[in-house]
Design a protein around this motif. Structure first.
Motif, mmCIF file in Angstrom:
data_model
loop_
_atom_site.group_PDB
_atom_site.id
_atom_site.type_symbol
_atom_site.label_atom_id
_atom_site.label_comp_id
_atom_site.label_asym_id
_atom_site.label_seq_id
_atom_site.Cartn_x
_atom_site.Cartn_y
_atom_site.Cartn_z
ATOM 1 N N UNK A 18 -0.150 -2.846 2.782
ATOM 2 C CA UNK A 18 0.113 -1.543 2.088
ATOM 3 C C UNK A 18 -0.186 -1.911 0.459
ATOM 4 N N UNK A 19 -0.069 -1.287 -0.230
ATOM 5 C CA UNK A 19 -0.060 -1.392 -1.763
ATOM 6 C C UNK A 19 0.682 -0.288 -1.838
ATOM 7 N N UNK A 20 1.772 -0.557 -3.130
ATOM 8 C CA UNK A 20 3.537 0.334 -3.128
ATOM 9 C C UNK A 20 2.678 1.305 -2.990
ATOM 10 N N UNK A 21 2.770 2.913 -2.433
ATOM 11 C CA UNK A 21 3.259 4.200 -2.234
ATOM 12 C C UNK A 21 1.848 4.390 -1.304
ATOM 13 N N UNK A 22 0.930 3.370 -1.116
ATOM 14 C CA UNK A 22 0.204 4.091 0.268
ATOM 15 C C UNK A 22 0.363 4.254 1.587
ATOM 16 N N UNK A 23 1.737 4.898 1.605
ATOM 17 C CA UNK A 23 2.107 5.471 3.316
ATOM 18 C C UNK A 23 2.645 3.681 3.631
ATOM 19 N N UNK A 24 2.949 3.332 3.270
ATOM 20 C CA UNK A 24 3.399 1.236 4.125
ATOM 21 C C UNK A 24 4.763 2.031 5.310
ATOM 22 N N UNK A 25 6.106 3.155 4.637
ATOM 23 C CA UNK A 25 7.367 3.049 4.493
ATOM 24 C C UNK A 25 6.656 3.887 6.485
ATOM 25 N N UNK B 197 -1.723 -19.302 10.639
ATOM 26 C CA UNK B 197 -1.511 -18.220 12.378
ATOM 27 C C UNK B 197 -2.768 -17.559 12.801
ATOM 28 N N UNK B 198 -3.480 -16.195 12.078
ATOM 29 C CA UNK B 198 -4.519 -15.684 12.413
ATOM 30 C C UNK B 198 -3.341 -14.570 13.028
ATOM 31 N N UNK B 199 -1.978 -13.687 13.352
ATOM 32 C CA UNK B 199 -1.530 -12.845 13.646
ATOM 33 C C UNK B 199 -2.701 -11.201 13.340
ATOM 34 N N UNK B 200 -2.282 -10.727 14.364
ATOM 35 C CA UNK B 200 -3.386 -9.564 13.411
ATOM 36 C C UNK B 200 -3.033 -8.432 12.623
ATOM 37 N N UNK B 201 -3.625 -8.447 11.259
ATOM 38 C CA UNK B 201 -3.531 -7.536 10.254
ATOM 39 C C UNK B 201 -3.582 -6.349 10.273
ATOM 40 N N UNK B 202 -2.383 -5.334 9.931
ATOM 41 C CA UNK B 202 -3.594 -4.085 9.093
ATOM 42 C C UNK B 202 -2.708 -3.376 7.896
ATOM 43 N N UNK B 203 -3.891 -3.254 7.349
ATOM 44 C CA UNK B 203 -4.340 -3.425 6.695
ATOM 45 C C UNK B 203 -4.430 -1.752 5.412
ATOM 46 N N UNK B 204 -3.430 -1.141 4.937
ATOM 47 C CA UNK B 204 -3.459 0.114 4.934
ATOM 48 C C UNK B 204 -4.246 0.874 3.220
ATOM 49 N N UNK B 205 -4.468 1.081 3.290
ATOM 50 C CA UNK B 205 -5.223 2.015 1.388
ATOM 51 C C UNK B 205 -4.804 3.788 1.749
ATOM 52 N N UNK B 206 -4.660 3.936 0.162
ATOM 53 C CA UNK B 206 -4.897 5.659 -0.201
ATOM 54 C C UNK B 206 -6.263 5.414 -0.980
ATOM 55 N N UNK B 207 -6.219 6.720 -1.683
ATOM 56 C CA UNK B 207 -6.977 6.956 -2.539
ATOM 57 C C UNK B 207 -5.905 6.816 -3.547
ATOM 58 N N UNK B 208 -6.698 6.122 -4.819
ATOM 59 C CA UNK B 208 -5.929 5.285 -6.181
ATOM 60 C C UNK B 208 -5.275 6.710 -7.146
ATOM 61 N N UNK B 209 -5.762 8.430 -6.924
ATOM 62 C CA UNK B 209 -5.354 9.149 -7.550
ATOM 63 C C UNK B 209 -3.808 9.568 -7.249
ATOM 64 N N UNK B 210 -3.802 9.995 -5.828
ATOM 65 C CA UNK B 210 -2.928 9.920 -5.093
ATOM 66 C C UNK B 210 -1.405 9.053 -5.223
ATOM 67 N N UNK B 211 -2.541 7.560 -4.830
ATOM 68 C CA UNK B 211 -1.618 6.580 -4.631
ATOM 69 C C UNK B 211 -0.369 6.833 -6.867
ATOM 70 N N UNK C 144 -4.160 -1.612 -8.761
ATOM 71 C CA UNK C 144 -4.027 -0.739 -7.379
ATOM 72 C C UNK C 144 -5.963 -1.695 -7.054
ATOM 73 N N UNK C 145 -6.118 -1.284 -8.151
ATOM 74 C CA UNK C 145 -8.109 -1.614 -7.663
ATOM 75 C C UNK C 145 -7.971 -3.238 -7.728
ATOM 76 N N UNK C 146 -7.583 -4.326 -8.087
ATOM 77 C CA UNK C 146 -7.618 -5.793 -7.965
ATOM 78 C C UNK C 146 -6.987 -5.618 -6.565
#
Length: 313
Positions: A61-68, A141-155, A192-194
């Protein structure tokens, strides 16, 4: 490092950074900025030494998208699925302490990757990195990955308050200045858009699940059930509810305060959707709208973010 030892190290660095300019708080490596309080070039240089396991649980997850927040959810679900009792949980935590494992791949000293080999499965691996900077073994190895996003403005707003609290930017830097840096990729981990554009290439991969902060806030129970099913966590309805309780904003703040009060204050602030309206000017809102429409709106991932719902007045 982990818990108290990590906290003590970060607090020491924090005190040093408070006496310097923000340029000393960040460093440039391979075209991207990183926070010196937790990262170092030597570790980034050997990221590919990390050896992924097929059964790793990977959170991106990009920084401040709720990763913690989501990382703690994964920790609770994995523990419930493994049926660990309190003693086993304590032993696993002590193992992290003993090995001084930093929570994110790009954090910590370069010797950490050798120490991570000693962690028992299933390991929960976290990172803020864009795909092409992630260790190759994860894709091999292809372990399962959870990719987290959040709306760009709140981020952006969350990132600004975090950067202020952790002294990653000068105390006198204004929101207007930060917004300009954020939208032009002159912040840690780049634009973030990248990340949206790059991760969209993986949206149909079977071992990759995408979710959003907003989806998890709207219906946390359903979101956790989807995550548990994806990672094949064997959990009960009660396990789901217990996880929700343990990962509430208050619970996260209380736990964080026990380890590092300064970091906890910056990490767990409001935990709401729509806080962007507190800082964005009309002009800035339109600029973000334009950038998003131009670069990400047409992608599958861009549509998943429901931009019109969460980023329009």
């Amino acid at each position: 490092m982990a818990a108290k030892e990590l906290s003590e190290s970060q607090e020491k660095k924090q005190e040093e950074l408070e006496k310097t300019t923000s340029k000393d708080g960040l460093f440039l490596y391979d075209g991207s900025l990183y926070p010196a309080i937790v990262c170092c070039p030597e570790t980034l240089k050997i990221l590919d030494m990390f050896k992924a396991r097929r059964d790793d649980v990977v959170l991106v997850g990009y920084a401040k998208t709720g990763t913690h927040w989501v990382a703690q959810m994964l920790t609770e679900l994995e523990a419930a699925s493994g049926k660990y009792d309190e003693e086993e949980m304590k032993q696993r935590q002590q193992k992290l302490e003993e090995l001084k494992i930093d929570p994110f791949l790009e954090f910590g000293d370069p010797e950490k990757f050798e120490r991570m080999e000693k962690l028992p499965s299933r390991r929960i691996i976290k990172t803020h990195l864009i795909p092409h900077k992630i260790p190759r073994s994860i894709f091999e190895q292809k372990p399962k990955m959870l990719v987290l996003f959040r709306n760009p403005k709140d981020t952006a707003v969350s990132y600004y308050h975090f950067s202020k609290g952790m002294k990653l930017i000068p105390s006198e830097q204004t929101w207007d200045d930060f917004f300009s840096d954020y939208i032009n990729g002159k912040v840690c981990y780049g634009a973030y858009l990248d990340h949206i554009i790059e991760w969209n290439k993986y949206i149909d991969y079977e071992n990759v699940m995408f979710t959003t902060y907003e989806e998890l806030k709207e219906n946390t129970t359903l979101g956790l059930k989807k995550i548990a099913e994806f990672f094949e966590f064997s959990v009960t309805e009660q396990d789901i509810q217990t996880t929700i309780e343990k990962t509430s904003l208050k619970a996260m703040k209380d736990k964080g305060n026990e380890i590092n009060r300064v970091a906890a204050k910056s990490l767990f602030r409001k935990g709401i959707v729509g806080d962007w309206t507190s800082l964005f000017t009309e002009e800035q809102s339109k600029e973000m709208d334009r950038r998003f429409e131009e670069h990400a709106a047409g992608t599958k991932l861009g549509k998943m973010l429901k931009y019109d719902i969460y980023c329009k007045n």
